[in-house]
Design a protein around this motif. Sequence first.
Motif, short mmCIF file in Angstrom:
data_model
loop_
_atom_site.label_atom_id
_atom_site.label_comp_id
_atom_site.label_asym_id
_atom_site.label_seq_id
_atom_site.Cartn_x
_atom_site.Cartn_y
_atom_site.Cartn_z
N ALA A 331 -4.18 7.89 0.76
CA ALA A 331 -4.40 6.54 1.26
C ALA A 331 -5.89 6.26 1.26
O ALA A 331 -6.72 7.15 1.00
CB ALA A 331 -3.81 6.36 2.65
N LEU A 336 -6.55 2.30 6.26
CA LEU A 336 -5.49 2.84 7.11
C LEU A 336 -5.95 2.93 8.56
O LEU A 336 -5.19 2.65 9.49
CB LEU A 336 -5.06 4.21 6.59
N SER A 337 -7.19 3.30 8.76
CA SER A 337 -7.73 3.36 10.13
C SER A 337 -7.71 1.99 10.77
O SER A 337 -7.34 1.84 11.95
CB SER A 337 -9.16 3.91 10.10
N VAL A 409 -2.78 -4.18 5.31
CA VAL A 409 -3.16 -2.83 4.90
C VAL A 409 -2.01 -2.17 4.14
O VAL A 409 -2.21 -1.52 3.10
CB VAL A 409 -3.55 -2.00 6.13
N ALA A 410 -0.77 -2.32 4.65
CA ALA A 410 0.39 -1.72 3.97
C ALA A 410 0.58 -2.32 2.58
O ALA A 410 0.85 -1.60 1.61
CB ALA A 410 1.64 -1.92 4.82
N HIS A 413 -1.64 -1.02 -0.01
CA HIS A 413 -1.22 0.31 -0.47
C HIS A 413 0.11 0.26 -1.23
O HIS A 413 0.72 1.31 -1.47
CB HIS A 413 -1.07 1.25 0.72
N LEU A 432 3.75 3.08 2.91
CA LEU A 432 2.70 3.13 1.91
C LEU A 432 3.30 3.57 0.58
O LEU A 432 4.11 4.50 0.54
CB LEU A 432 1.59 4.10 2.31
#
Length: 437
Positions: A331, A336-337, A409-410, A413, A432
């Motif tokens: 990732a 992701l953070s 974010v997802a 990815h 993801l």
Amino acid sequence: MSAATGPRRPTIAGRLARQLLMISAFWALLAGVSVWLVVQEEVDELLDETLQASSQVLGQLLRQSQAMPGEIADSDDLSTHFAWQLVGPDGRLLHRSPLAPVKAWKLPAGFSDWKDDGSDGDDWRVHVRPLPTVAGPGWLMVAQTSAERTEVRSRVGLASAFSALLVGGLCMLWMNRRARAELAPLAQLTGALAGYDPLDTRQLLPEQHRRELAEIRAAVLDLGQRLAQRVANERAFSAHAAHALRTPLAGMDAQLAMALREAPPESRARLQRTREAADRLRRVVTALLTLFRTGMSLRWQRIDLIELMALLPLPDGLALDLPEGEGGIDADPDLLSAGLINLLDNAWRHGASRALLRLHRLPDGGLVLHLSDNGEGVADWQRVDLNDALERQQYEGRMGLGLMMADLVARAHGGDLRLPVVSEGFAVALRLGPRPD
């Protein structure tokens, strides 16, 4: 309803092919009927002219003959398509061919139709020509049966109509092929647009040699440039605003920490809530900085999920239970953070004191991060509405910043965010996609 499950929309190629099929079939049918009618008339005229020519030739032969039997033998008759009679001045049959009736035709000069009243009941098309005989002026009659003429008309008409239909079918196939060939550049442009990212300056749409497609390409490029400029301006503003906020927030936290030590006991609870709100604002600003710094452009890395979670700033009072065993995933660590920070902050704000993170690997190489908590949760109808908003990406007015950022974010990815059903608390499933080759 998503595009994948929505109703199938007609394509230009399909509609054009159907229109060409209908036009070609109508044209072929119309041409076939027209040819049939024209051929019938022309064949009738041609057969009449043939009868007339046959009577001329036969008349010359009869004038030159010195003697002629009352009936010509079958072996001497050279035509099976015509019949003839030679009738004397008194209407008596002098000579005839084997195909001719035994009863003399009594018809005026020129063309006439005659029906045999005998057992055969044949219909005849007769041409009558004056011809001198030994007994005086007589009549030469050359005829053809209506059945023979109908057969000839049918054969010629069917052949002509079939030829017209065949030409129409071939034209339809050719036009359909040409239409698909002309639409092929449009399909190619559609494929290029599917992978076009206006924010990536290295991407260029292929040149188009059709004027209409060249205009579409130019319009898309212009729209992409304006969109990229707007996004760049928004990113710059948000980044500057986030940076400008981070320093005052750090100062506020320091001042509040000192105030807590010096404040009387009755004021410490209020100061503590103020410090927690400032700390939450700091985490949101940190996540925003991460998103705008990456620009949603992924930097795939092999990271350890447990080590990554240990570095995240957790809200005070929220305990996190991490997965055991192998935590290696592929990732973008910054993106992701940012997504996980917002999800954990959401859990804390809704009364959660404990959160559980689990990792599920998928057969296609992707994975699902399942984060559940013991917070207040949401009603079933709210969960359904939130899932619908996430699927449609209709965030405004339907959810907060945390779920929206986690879903972005997802999707960056190659995955998505969903809210599964749980017996208590609240849960999210952040999927993801597999790392591209």
